[in-house]
Design a protein around this motif. Sequence first.
Motif, PDB file in Angstrom:
ATOM      1  N   LEU A 242       0.830  -1.208   0.000  1.00 52.16           N
ATOM      2  CA  LEU A 242       0.000   0.000   0.000  1.00 52.16           C
ATOM      3  C   LEU A 242       0.863   1.256   0.000  1.00 52.16           C
ATOM      4  CD1 LEU A 242      -2.805  -0.889   2.576  1.00 52.16           C
ATOM      5  CD2 LEU A 242      -3.075  -0.597   0.113  1.00 52.16           C
ATOM      6  N   VAL A 243       1.905   1.264   0.824  1.00 54.72           N
ATOM      7  CA  VAL A 243       2.778   2.428   0.900  1.00 54.72           C
ATOM      8  C   VAL A 243       3.510   2.633  -0.421  1.00 54.72           C
ATOM      9  CG1 VAL A 243       4.827   3.370   2.036  1.00 54.72           C
ATOM     10  CG2 VAL A 243       3.036   2.272   3.394  1.00 54.72           C
ATOM     11  N   LYS A 244       4.067   1.576  -0.965  1.00 56.58           N
ATOM     12  CA  LYS A 244       4.831   1.691  -2.206  1.00 56.58           C
ATOM     13  C   LYS A 244       3.949   2.157  -3.355  1.00 56.58           C
ATOM     14  CE  LYS A 244       8.139  -0.920  -5.036  1.00 56.58           C
ATOM     15  NZ  LYS A 244       8.832  -2.227  -5.182  1.00 56.58           N
ATOM     16  N   ASP A 245       2.778   1.560  -3.487  1.00 57.81           N
ATOM     17  CA  ASP A 245       1.867   1.975  -4.555  1.00 57.81           C
ATOM     18  C   ASP A 245       1.380   3.402  -4.326  1.00 57.81           C
ATOM     19  OD1 ASP A 245       2.179  -0.539  -5.607  1.00 57.81           O
ATOM     20  OD2 ASP A 245       0.202  -1.278  -5.016  1.00 57.81           O
ATOM     21  N   GLY A 246       1.177   3.767  -3.054  1.00 58.37           N
ATOM     22  CA  GLY A 246       0.678   5.097  -2.749  1.00 58.37           C
ATOM     23  C   GLY A 246       1.655   6.196  -3.097  1.00 58.37           C
ATOM     24  N   LEU A 247       2.937   5.887  -3.174  1.00 62.35           N
ATOM     25  CA  LEU A 247       3.931   6.895  -3.527  1.00 62.35           C
ATOM     26  C   LEU A 247       3.937   7.215  -5.012  1.00 62.35           C
ATOM     27  CD1 LEU A 247       6.904   5.778  -1.270  1.00 62.35           C
ATOM     28  CD2 LEU A 247       5.449   7.771  -0.981  1.00 62.35           C
ATOM     29  N   GLY A 248       3.268   6.383  -5.811  1.00 58.29           N
ATOM     30  CA  GLY A 248       3.206   6.661  -7.245  1.00 58.29           C
ATOM     31  C   GLY A 248       4.586   6.716  -7.866  1.00 58.29           C
ATOM     32  N   GLY A 249       4.859   7.788  -8.609  1.00 55.69           N
ATOM     33  CA  GLY A 249       6.144   7.919  -9.302  1.00 55.69           C
ATOM     34  C   GLY A 249       7.157   8.744  -8.550  1.00 55.69           C
ATOM     35  N   ALA A 250       7.007   8.887  -7.248  1.00 54.03           N
ATOM     36  CA  ALA A 250       7.948   9.685  -6.460  1.00 54.03           C
ATOM     37  C   ALA A 250       9.361   9.135  -6.609  1.00 54.03           C
ATOM     38  CB  ALA A 250       7.535   9.689  -4.991  1.00 54.03           C
ATOM     39  N   ARG A 251      10.327  10.041  -6.741  1.00 52.92           N
ATOM     40  CA  ARG A 251      11.726   9.634  -6.899  1.00 52.92           C
ATOM     41  C   ARG A 251      12.559   9.930  -5.649  1.00 52.92           C
ATOM     42  NH1 ARG A 251      12.090   5.906  -9.622  1.00 52.92           N
ATOM     43  NH2 ARG A 251      14.313   6.262  -9.942  1.00 52.92           N
TER      44      ARG A 251
END
Length: 436
Positions: A242-251
């Motif tokens: 959930l956390v990883k997907d929630g970050l979207g394309g954040a670098r």
Amino acid sequence: MNPHKPPSKPPSSPSSPAPVVAVAAVAEPSRCRHHPRCPGCPLMGRDYAEQLQTKHARVRRAFGRFGHLPAPPAPLPAPRQMAYRHRLKLPLHVMNDHVSIGLYDRAGRTVLDTPDCPVLDSGLRESLQPILGWLRGKRGVHSLDLRRSEATGELQAVFACKGGELPGGARAARALAQAVPKLRSIAVSRADPEGRRVIGDAPRVIAGRAHIEEAIGATRYRIYPGAFFQVDPASAVGLHKLVKDGLGGARRVLDLYAGVGAYALMLAGSVEKVVAIEEVPAAVEAARAMAPRNVEVIGSKVEDQNLEGRFDAAVLNPARRGADPKTLERLARAVSAPGLRLLWPRDLGPRSGHPRRLRHAGPLGHPPGPLPPDAGDRDGCGLGAWPGDQGLGGEGRPRPRPLVWPAFRRHRQTAEGLGAGRRRGERAPSGAPRPL
């Protein structure tokens, strides 16, 4: 003599109807011979779908008092509803011929004897028997913090003792390690002189290794005595997704209250840079030991850092009392186009009575609103922000990178009794924040 009393993406947007939750079959019977005398699992015996509905109703009631918050969706079910806890933190009642371990009874006067607690991992239950036999007669031992790694099967024990000294010292600890081959790390801490707190202070290793290893998915971690870590690694896999997907394309990601690096290390393979901030020295050491080159671990109080704007997103996993509002204001300037999207609950404590308590919730850049006590009193739901079509600050705002907040404050009884939450010292008022 009785002990002292211890004083994948979500399928709907905030406005969509709550999804129908498919609940996995329970492998072990959802009953316990200690219920209802033991207060640890008030929902024990209920159908799991009914448990989730009860928790969802509590969160909806709390959120409904604040017009700027969206209606929370139904909690995602835990993959295991029994035998899921890989850590226990429980008081002891030590006699010459028997040792009781369990929560205090509802009156708070007697330690219940529940070594066969069905929510404990089976390997943890099996290891308790020789440890409790070894503890007979050692009346100076107040409580036990025992963890079992699901990845390696290794055990780590911390005994809270009066005066910070284990009866028999290091020699006795080495004898215990020989009797329990999987017990690889033994530490002793200083028990609360008043007997109110279950967990002791200043743990130090007296036998075996300084740490054990655990894994969540493909990410491995070092766990030092007393460190906070999710009690069910299988459930944590879903939380991490959930956390990883929630970050979207954040670098470039900021990980605040990072602990042993649970989120920072997990995100390292999919982002350009993670800056993790953690104040507990042992947790900082553990995170640095496992961090790849693109993860920077800063040993500091979050409140002492000037969070200035070069990050796409932030992850917060604060201690039970939550994040300081001034820190959230600085965070709003550190994250480009900040915004908090949707809180998505995940059930982290099947059989427990309530969702995890929320301290504050609100859009970045706006004063957070305190949620009432009935938002939840025990560990039950982890909550994460999720990018959606509408920000909490209203429509018409640019679609921001999300602030992901997977964990909130939890109740003292569960934190000290079942090991639900991390413990930190009280933070003194900090001076001028330091720039990152």
